[in-house]
Design a protein around this motif. Structure first.
Motif, PDB file in Angstrom:
ATOM      1  N   GLN A  76       9.636  -3.584   0.667  1.00 52.99           N
ATOM      2  CA  GLN A  76       8.268  -3.760   0.168  1.00 52.99           C
ATOM      3  C   GLN A  76       8.177  -3.367  -1.306  1.00 52.99           C
ATOM      4  N   ALA A  79       9.168  -5.918  -4.037  1.00 52.61           N
ATOM      5  CA  ALA A  79       8.308  -7.085  -4.285  1.00 52.61           C
ATOM      6  C   ALA A  79       7.759  -7.100  -5.711  1.00 52.61           C
ATOM      7  N   PRO A  97       2.098  -2.183  -7.331  1.00 48.20           N
ATOM      8  CA  PRO A  97       1.274  -2.363  -6.135  1.00 48.20           C
ATOM      9  C   PRO A  97      -0.222  -2.341  -6.462  1.00 48.20           C
ATOM     10  N   ARG A 106       0.389  -4.843  -2.302  1.00 51.09           N
ATOM     11  CA  ARG A 106       1.025  -6.077  -2.755  1.00 51.09           C
ATOM     12  C   ARG A 106       1.167  -6.055  -4.273  1.00 51.09           C
ATOM     13  N   THR A 108       0.882  -6.845  -8.100  1.00 47.04           N
ATOM     14  CA  THR A 108      -0.176  -7.435  -8.912  1.00 47.04           C
ATOM     15  C   THR A 108       0.010  -7.000 -10.362  1.00 47.04           C
TER      16      THR A 108
END
Length: 137
Positions: A76, A79, A97, A106, A108
Motif C-alpha cells: 500500500q 502506491a 497518502p 490512497r 494523491t
C-alpha cells in the motif's frame, strides 16, 4: 536545524526532516537539466523493518505489533511512489497518502507549505547540509 534554539520534540523533528527533504528536492530540481522532471513522494506510515532499529528485539516487536493495525502494508505504501513514477504530474509534485496527516490512504498530490516552496530557503538549507557533511558549497 540542530534544535539549538528550540526544544526537540518528535513531531517537530519529524516535520523539520520532511521540510528539509522537500527543500533539498526543490533545490535539486532547480539544478537539473532543462526538461528534467523531479517528483517527491512519501509512502505514509508503513509497517516495514525500518521501525525495528531500536537495538532491543523486545521493543522492536512491540513497536511492530502496535503499528500493524494502524499503518499500511509495504504494498500500500508503494502506491504513492509508483504514482509519482508513472503518471504525468506537474514538475516538483509531492505525492503521498490522502488520509489524516498523510499517514495512510490512497496516493494523491499534497500541496506544499509556503516554506517548502521557498527557493532561497532551499538553497540555504542545501548549503548548510553540505557544510555539515564537509563538502564545499
Amino acid at each position: 536545524m540542530h534544535f539549538r534554539r528550540t526544544r526537540w520534540t518528535l513531531p517537530r523533528a519529524y516535520s523539520r526532516a520532511k521540510l528539509t527533504a522537500m527543500l533539498w528536492g526543490l533545490d535539486l530540481g532547480s539544478r537539473m537539466p532543462s526538461g528534467s522532471d523531479l517528483q517527491l513522494a512519501h509512502p505514509g506510515w508503513v509497517v516495514t523493518n525500518l521501525q525495528n532499529a531500536s537495538g532491543s528485539a523486545l521493543l522492536d516487536r512491540a513497536v511492530t505489533a502496535a503499528s500493524r493495525p494502524l499503518a499500511m502494508t509495504a504494498t500500500q505504501g508503494a502506491a504513492a511512489v509508483l504514482l509519482a513514477l508513472t503518471q504525468p504530474l506537474p514538475p516538483g509534485s509531492y505525492v503521498g497518502p490522502d488520509g489524516w496527516q498523510h499517514l495512510r490512504g490512497r496516493p494523491t498530490l499534497i500541496p506544499r507549505s509556503p516554506a517548502a516552496l521557498d527557493r532561497d530557503l532551499a538553497a540555504r538549507t542545501v548549503a548548510w547540509m553540505r557544510r555539515e557533511v564537509g563538502l564545499d558549497t
